[in-house]
Design a protein around this motif. Structure first.
Motif, PDB file in Angstrom:
ATOM      1  N   ILE A  89       0.350  28.335  -8.198  1.00 58.32           N
ATOM      2  CA  ILE A  89       0.013  29.673  -7.705  1.00 58.32           C
ATOM      3  C   ILE A  89      -0.020  30.663  -8.855  1.00 58.32           C
ATOM      4  CG2 ILE A  89       0.824  31.585  -6.270  1.00 58.32           C
ATOM      5  CD1 ILE A  89       1.757  29.517  -4.258  1.00 58.32           C
ATOM      6  N   ASP A  90       0.922  30.528  -9.780  1.00 53.73           N
ATOM      7  CA  ASP A  90       0.917  31.413 -10.941  1.00 53.73           C
ATOM      8  C   ASP A  90      -0.350  31.220 -11.752  1.00 53.73           C
ATOM      9  OD1 ASP A  90       3.367  32.352 -10.158  1.00 53.73           O
ATOM     10  OD2 ASP A  90       4.512  31.029 -11.497  1.00 53.73           O
ATOM     11  N   ASP A  91      -0.819  29.976 -11.878  1.00 54.12           N
ATOM     12  CA  ASP A  91      -2.049  29.700 -12.612  1.00 54.12           C
ATOM     13  C   ASP A  91      -3.240  30.361 -11.933  1.00 54.12           C
ATOM     14  OD1 ASP A  91      -0.613  28.237 -14.439  1.00 54.12           O
ATOM     15  OD2 ASP A  91      -1.121  26.277 -13.546  1.00 54.12           O
ATOM     16  N   LEU A  92      -3.266  30.340 -10.594  1.00 55.99           N
ATOM     17  CA  LEU A  92      -4.358  30.988  -9.874  1.00 55.99           C
ATOM     18  C   LEU A  92      -4.358  32.488 -10.118  1.00 55.99           C
ATOM     19  CD1 LEU A  92      -4.275  29.111  -6.468  1.00 55.99           C
ATOM     20  CD2 LEU A  92      -5.994  28.910  -8.258  1.00 55.99           C
ATOM     21  N   ASP A  93      -3.189  33.093 -10.136  1.00 52.99           N
ATOM     22  CA  ASP A  93      -3.102  34.526 -10.402  1.00 52.99           C
ATOM     23  C   ASP A  93      -3.612  34.844 -11.805  1.00 52.99           C
ATOM     24  OD1 ASP A  93      -2.082  35.079  -7.916  1.00 52.99           O
ATOM     25  OD2 ASP A  93       0.017  35.079  -8.570  1.00 52.99           O
ATOM     26  N   THR A  95       6.599  23.542  -7.675  1.00 51.23           N
ATOM     27  CA  THR A  95       7.456  24.528  -8.337  1.00 51.23           C
ATOM     28  C   THR A  95       6.880  25.934  -8.283  1.00 51.23           C
ATOM     29  OG1 THR A  95       6.383  24.106 -10.454  1.00 51.23           O
ATOM     30  CG2 THR A  95       8.348  22.799  -9.928  1.00 51.23           C
ATOM     31  N   GLY A  96       5.636  26.071  -7.859  1.00 51.71           N
ATOM     32  CA  GLY A  96       5.029  27.384  -7.795  1.00 51.71           C
ATOM     33  C   GLY A  96       4.147  27.678  -8.996  1.00 51.71           C
TER      34      GLY A  96
END
Length: 128
Positions: free
Chosen positions: A83-87, A79-80
């Protein structure tokens, strides 16, 4: 074939074929072929000879064939959010004042400059 109809090339080719057959007969190739059952036919040419067709047998795969989930119609699990967590992790590191890794070197830049000044003048003198 009447010789009047044959071109010069065809006459040379037929003479060459006859010479090769005579050479093979002197070597005994035709008699050896007859002994092993090949049955040499001097009138047959490569164009008229055909190989028997191979029978293709379809094999069932031992493992299931891989298929694309898109083709099957399954929606992707991604769901993406990862990637948001990495940011967010990168933003947290910046907020905490995390420092970037420094380049570790045995020699400092000043050491490199000093070493260059030692070898550069003799090298210039050798070139010029």
């Amino acid at each position: 074939m009447p010789t009047e109809v044959l071109t010069e090339y065809e006459r040379q080719r037929l003479a060459h074929v006859a010479r090769n057959r005579e050479y093979m007969a002197r070597l005994g190739v035709t008699t050896m072929a007859a002994k092993i059952g090949l049955g040499v036919d001097t009138t047959a040419t490569n164009a008229t000879m055909t190989r028997p067709k191979k029978i293709k047998i379809k094999k069932e795969p031992s493992e299931p064939t891989r298929r694309s989930s898109r083709v099957v119609g399954i929606k992707a699990e991604f769901t993406g959010d990862e990637i948001d967590d990495l940011d967010e992790d990168d933003a947290d590191d910046d907020a905490r004042g995390a420092t970037k890794r420094k380049r570790s070197s045995v020699y400092s830049d000043d050491d490199h400059v000093a070493a260059s000044r030692e070898w550069l003048p003799p090298a210039r003198g050798a070139v010029l």
